[in-house]
Design an enzyme around this catalytic site. Structure first.
Site, PDB file in Angstrom:
ATOM      1  N   THR A   1      34.179 -25.772  27.871  1.00 40.24           N
ATOM      2  CA  THR A   1      34.920 -26.201  28.317  1.00 40.24           C
ATOM      3  C   THR A   1      34.751 -27.731  28.847  1.00 40.24           C
ATOM      4  OG1 THR A   1      36.574 -24.262  29.089  1.00 40.24           O
ATOM      5  CG2 THR A   1      36.572 -26.222  30.212  1.00 40.24           C
TER       6      THR A   1
ATOM      7  N   THR B   1      31.907 -21.739  29.477  1.00 41.93           N
ATOM      8  CA  THR B   1      30.554 -20.868  30.882  1.00 41.93           C
ATOM      9  C   THR B   1      31.535 -18.775  30.261  1.00 41.93           C
ATOM     10  OG1 THR B   1      33.047 -20.576  31.955  1.00 41.93           O
ATOM     11  CG2 THR B   1      31.227 -22.024  32.392  1.00 41.93           C
ATOM     12  N   ASP B   2      32.321 -18.753  29.680  1.00 43.01           N
ATOM     13  CA  ASP B   2      32.269 -17.732  29.113  1.00 43.01           C
ATOM     14  C   ASP B   2      31.055 -16.568  29.075  1.00 43.01           C
ATOM     15  OD1 ASP B   2      35.080 -18.023  30.392  1.00 43.01           O
ATOM     16  OD2 ASP B   2      35.320 -17.798  28.137  1.00 43.01           O
TER      17      ASP B   2
END
Ligand code: ASP
Length: 337
Positions: free
Chosen positions: A14, A87-88
């Site tokens: 992101t 971040t996932d």
């Protein structure tokens, strides 16, 4: 002033995403990311590499090996490394890198953001600047996640929030440091006690299956998986137990996997405080009969990546146990007697 030399490794996520008609997609380059933190130049020189540009949903063991290799190849030239990442799956990548790169006196910070860096309202610039500041600090070392004002040991992070800026928590271990304004406050200031040479690994055994138990699960489904996987991690309930709904299917599955030379590891689906299979009869009996290792206070991300790392080195059961219960980058405190 002697400026630190930092390598920024941009991988997508992101932080580097733009809005497209199909949703957010990583398009901002590493060089562009850097242009958002001009104040970084005050205390370090930063070079940029971009080995791939992926939503971290698409990052797996292959990219972990690529990142470890890049750091190994550039290790002597730089004082620290910052990896910009989605971040996932960031907690998996940070844990995997903690096993692939051990005893690093040079810091390797993994960071990202919940909102793209080119938006006026974003956590990206703070997280990136905090990471650069952290890896420029003489007390920093080893793999960490720097995010939302926290520095978390690479083996202890878990993404607990999908949207808020404080997305990551440090599980069963204090944060290594907090970063407030421009100050780094170390809670774990242990660089002086670090010994040994930096050590890199270049292989992983990715054939690991995670089985999450639900009430009423059927253990016979595990038979079909045995040929395709080298290790089975059972994410069970509470401190750890194997259910028996009358057919003994789970015990039978563990017996078969173990007899076939596969590793079986017990973990818990409760994120905090860890497992201890010796507490209840439902765990005790299975643990004793098959002598299977359990996660104790390690995070699930650490257990999964540690298992892959060990399988990249050995298939030998005793050696597996020994490595599994060796504490690496603060991953394990609760060692069995
Ligand atoms: N889906 C994004 C990723 O993991 C989410 C993020 O970076 O926050 O790449």
């Amino acid at each position: 002033m002697n400026l630190k030399k930092i390598l920024l490794i941009a991988t997508g996520g992101t932080i580097a995403s733009r809005h497209t008609e199909n949703g957010l997609s990583p398009q901002i380059t590493g060089k562009e990311l850097l242009s958002y933190i001009p104040e970084g130049k005050e205390f370090c020189r930063i070079d940029v590499l971009q080995p791939f540009s992926l939503d971290s949903t698409n990052v797996c063991w292959q990219q972990w090996l690529t990142l470890a290799k890049i750091i190994q190849e550039h290790y002597q030239q730089y004082d620290g490394f910052v990896i910009c990442h989605g971040t996932d799956t960031m907690a998996y990548t940070a844990a995997a890198l903690s096993y692939l790169i051990r005893n690093s006196l040079k810091p390797i910070a993994v960071t990202g953001a919940q909102r793209p860096i080119d938006l006026p309202d974003t956590d990206a610039r703070t997280n990136l600047m905090d990471s650069v500041r952290f890896v420029s600090d003489d007390r920093a070392h080893d793999v960490c996640i720097v995010f939302g004002g926290l520095v978390i040991a690479g083996t202890r992070a878990k993404k607990e929030r999908t949207k808020s800026y404080n997305a990551f928590s440090s599980i069963n271990y204090p944060p290594v440091a907090v970063i407030q304004d421009r100050r780094i406050i170390f809670y774990i200031d242990d660089k002086d006690s670090c010994t040994g040479e930096v050590c890199f690994s270049d292989s992983l055994g990715p054939r690991v299956f995670l089985y999450r138990m639900i009430p009423g699960s059927d253990g016979t489904v595990l038979d079909a998986l045995m040929d395709r996987y080298d290790a089975l991690i059972i994410e069970s309930f509470g401190v750890g137990g194997i259910p028996d709904y009358g057919d003994g299917s789970f015990r039978e599955a563990i017996r078969k996997w173990t007899a076939a030379g596969r590793m079986v590891v017990m973990a818990t689906q409760v994120p905090n405080e860890g497992s201890d299979m010796s507490v209840y009869e439902v765990g005790h009996a299975v643990k004793n009969e098959y002598n299977i290792p359990e996660s104790y206070d390690m995070t699930l991300e650490a257990v999964i990546t540690k298992t892959m790392w060990i399988l990249g080195r050995t298939r030998e059961r005793d050696r597996f146990r020994e490595l599994f219960y060796t504490s690496i980058n603060h991953d394990l405190l609760f060692l069995p007697e």
